[in-house]
Write a protein that holds these residues in place. Structure first.
Motif, PDB file in Angstrom:
ATOM      1  N   ILE A   1      -4.730  -1.603  -4.440  1.00  0.00           N
ATOM      2  CA  ILE A   1      -3.304  -1.567  -4.093  1.00  0.00           C
ATOM      3  C   ILE A   1      -2.500  -2.321  -5.136  1.00  0.00           C
ATOM      4  O   ILE A   1      -1.438  -1.860  -5.590  1.00  0.00           O
ATOM      5  N   VAL A   2      -3.001  -3.478  -5.530  1.00  0.00           N
ATOM      6  CA  VAL A   2      -2.313  -4.278  -6.541  1.00  0.00           C
ATOM      7  C   VAL A   2      -2.244  -3.515  -7.855  1.00  0.00           C
ATOM      8  O   VAL A   2      -1.187  -3.461  -8.502  1.00  0.00           O
ATOM      9  N   GLU A   3      -3.348  -2.902  -8.253  1.00  0.00           N
ATOM     10  CA  GLU A   3      -3.382  -2.185  -9.529  1.00  0.00           C
ATOM     11  C   GLU A   3      -2.430  -0.995  -9.535  1.00  0.00           C
ATOM     12  O   GLU A   3      -1.734  -0.752 -10.526  1.00  0.00           O
ATOM     13  N   ARG A   4      -2.390  -0.242  -8.439  1.00  0.00           N
ATOM     14  CA  ARG A   4      -1.456   0.892  -8.380  1.00  0.00           C
ATOM     15  C   ARG A   4      -0.012   0.416  -8.419  1.00  0.00           C
ATOM     16  O   ARG A   4       0.851   1.039  -9.052  1.00  0.00           O
TER      17      ARG A   4
ATOM     18  N   ASP B   1       0.840  -1.192   0.000  1.00  0.00           N
ATOM     19  CA  ASP B   1       0.000   0.000   0.000  1.00  0.00           C
ATOM     20  C   ASP B   1       0.876   1.243   0.000  1.00  0.00           C
ATOM     21  O   ASP B   1       0.644   2.188  -0.771  1.00  0.00           O
ATOM     22  N   PHE B   2       1.895   1.254   0.859  1.00  0.00           N
ATOM     23  CA  PHE B   2       2.792   2.403   0.875  1.00  0.00           C
ATOM     24  C   PHE B   2       3.505   2.540  -0.464  1.00  0.00           C
ATOM     25  O   PHE B   2       3.620   3.643  -1.014  1.00  0.00           O
TER      26      PHE B   2
ATOM     27  N   SER C   1       4.939 -11.913  -3.248  1.00  0.00           N
ATOM     28  CA  SER C   1       4.580 -11.006  -2.151  1.00  0.00           C
ATOM     29  C   SER C   1       3.315 -10.221  -2.465  1.00  0.00           C
ATOM     30  O   SER C   1       2.394 -10.132  -1.640  1.00  0.00           O
ATOM     31  N   LEU C   2       3.222  -9.666  -3.671  1.00  0.00           N
ATOM     32  CA  LEU C   2       2.092  -8.809  -4.026  1.00  0.00           C
ATOM     33  C   LEU C   2       0.783  -9.594  -4.084  1.00  0.00           C
ATOM     34  O   LEU C   2      -0.289  -9.037  -3.799  1.00  0.00           O
ATOM     35  N   ALA C   3       0.839 -10.878  -4.430  1.00  0.00           N
ATOM     36  CA  ALA C   3      -0.377 -11.691  -4.516  1.00  0.00           C
ATOM     37  C   ALA C   3      -1.034 -11.905  -3.155  1.00  0.00           C
ATOM     38  O   ALA C   3      -2.200 -12.306  -3.090  1.00  0.00           O
TER      39      ALA C   3
END
Length: 480
Positions: free
Chosen positions: A451-454, A160-161, A442-444
């Protein structure tokens, strides 16, 4: 040899507490019991907020090449000059009890005990960092640390950050790439990361970046290898460093620098003081300086590693800071952290005190002040106390403009993605596959689609193929 209390009195029995009869309660008059328990309660000090998990060793830095045309720093004088050093390696996000073989940047801090005072060079094993402004640093670290509700590190917080901080794309590409988990501290490079200033004897100034290339060769671990090693030995890197020095296999690094004439900074194609960017070697080639060798383990890890205090504002004549914003923030934050953790007199601890000269100033009193110094504590005075030299350590930096909250000086390539994309494109196909797999793994784990899209959008901006592959890999893992 007789065991004594801390006041020097002999101890009669260190196995059995004093009691009121064989089965009665213990007595408050038992000095040895009370002293031992009270000391035990106070043996730990606050751990570092970042870089808590660390290892260190002493050694020597030897100049091999003449760099006197660029700096008047005495310890970088003629070839053959040797200076004692202490180096501390560390992970960043984990606590004092965390493991070594984890995907995390590594601290690479060097204390040079020079004849003109201690010089602290505080860097990492990556040439760039996540941020360019220290105002964002506390929030960044909060996102990396344990979540206040769950008590564990949350991938959702990390990403998110990142998704709101596109300037971190370059460092994330480093971190999730093949060099994200060094096989040992001996097998990784070190960087000053920030831009610093060198000034020669004629007053001519240069901007400088430090590069420590490991003479052992770079070796890293895959995610699978690291997980296996971490499960077998959480102290793997500490054990390796200590054992190699004990066996006489002294690790070494070759120090080189990049040098930019001060006049070229304003017109360079990107801000040379931006910590999220590197200077291409084609523009500013490496200039060799010397060799750093570690040859002695600490006698006591707490005294000489945990209490070691590095402060990037510990400069010596001929070396100074730059307008690098992250460096400017660290010039305050590091010393402040040490005064909190160790006390205002932490510079008198042997590992932090000058070794090749002595400190002469008007600092007196404070907690744990142990020198009995009755001399004057003000300056100027009429009693032959230490006096100023009148010569600045570094050169002045020209500034202009109105005060305000500015993002950055404007340069032609001051975007957040060009260098991250370039790094991706120089990787081999196998390296790209591992990079994408590490990021996706990690992202999954993030639940929020936004958050994933950004985050994917940042990688796509760096390179379309990069973003596409990350997006595809994340979708495949989330659809399982």
């Amino acid at each position: 040899m007789t065991l004594t209390t801390e006041s020097g009195a002999p101890v009669a029995d260190n196995q059995n507490s004093l009691s009121a009869g064989p089965g009665g309660p213990l007595l408050i008059q038992d000095q040895q019991l009370l002293e031992k328990l009270a000391r035990f309660n106070r043996e730990r000090i606050p751990e570092r907020v970042v870089h808590a998990r660390g290892s260190g060793a002493f050694g020597v830095f030897e100049v091999t090449d003449d760099v006197s045309p660029y700096t008047r720093a005495h310890f970088l004088g003629e070839a053959g000059r040797r200076t004692e050093v202490f180096v501390r390696f560390s992970t960043v996000a984990g606590g004092l009890g965390s493991g070594d073989a984890v995907r995390d940047p590594r601290g690479f801090a060097v204390k040079f005990y020079t004849e003109q005072g201690n010089y602290d060079l505080v860097g990492n094993n990556t040439p760039v960092f996540f941020l360019r402004d220290p105002l964002k640093f506390p929030d960044f670290i909060h996102s990396q640390k344990r979540d206040p509700f769950t008590g564990i590190q949350e991938p959702e917080n990390v990403w998110d950050f990142f998704s709101h901080s596109p300037e971190a794309t370059h460092q994330f590409t480093w971190l999730f790439g093949d060099r994200g988990i060094p096989a040992s501290y001996r097998h990784m490079n070190g960087f000053g990361s920030h831009t610093y200033q060198w000034v020669n004897a004629e007053g001519e100034a240069f901007w400088v970046k430090y590069h420590f290339a490991t003479d052992q060769g770079v070796r890293s671990l895959t995610s699978e290898e690291a997980a296996d090693l971490h499960g077998r030995d959480a102290d793997s890197h500490q054990r390796d460093l200590h054992a190699s020095i004990e066996r006489g296999l002294f690790p070494s690094w070759t120090l080189s620098v990049q040098l930019m004439p001060v006049a070229e900074a304003a017109s360079y194609r990107f801000n040379p003081f931006d910590l999220t960017k590197v200077w291409p070697h084609a523009d500013y080639p490496l200039v060799r300086v010397g060799r750093l060798t570690l040859n002695r383990n600490p006698s006591n890890v707490f005294a000489e590693v945990e209490q070691a205090a590095f402060a990037p504002n510990n400069f010596v004549p001929g070396i100074g800071p730059s307008p690098d914003r992250m460096l400017q923030g660290r010039l305050f934050a590091y010393g402040d952290a040490h005064r909190y953790r160790l006390g205002v007199n932490h510079t008198h601890l042997p590992v932090n005190a000058p070794h090749a000269t002595e400190a002469r100033n008007y600092g007196r009193d404070g907690a744990m002040r142990f020198q009995a110094d009755g001399s004057k504590n003000y300056e100027p005075n009429s009693f032959n106390g230490p006096a100023e030299t009148g010569r600045a350590l570094a050169a002045g930096v020209e500034v202009s403009g109105l005060t305000g909250a500015y993002r950055n000086p404007v340069h032609a390539q001051d975007d957040d993605f060009t260098q991250a994309g370039a790094l991706y494109r120089v990787m081999s196909e196998e390296e790209r596959t591992r990079l994408v797999g590490n990021i996706a793994g990690s992202l999954a784990q993030v639940r929020e689609d936004a958050i994933v899209e950004r985050s994917v959008a940042h990688f796509r901006a760096a390179d379309p193929d990069y973003g596409f592959r990350v997006e595809t890999a994340v979708k495949a893992l989330r659809d399982r």
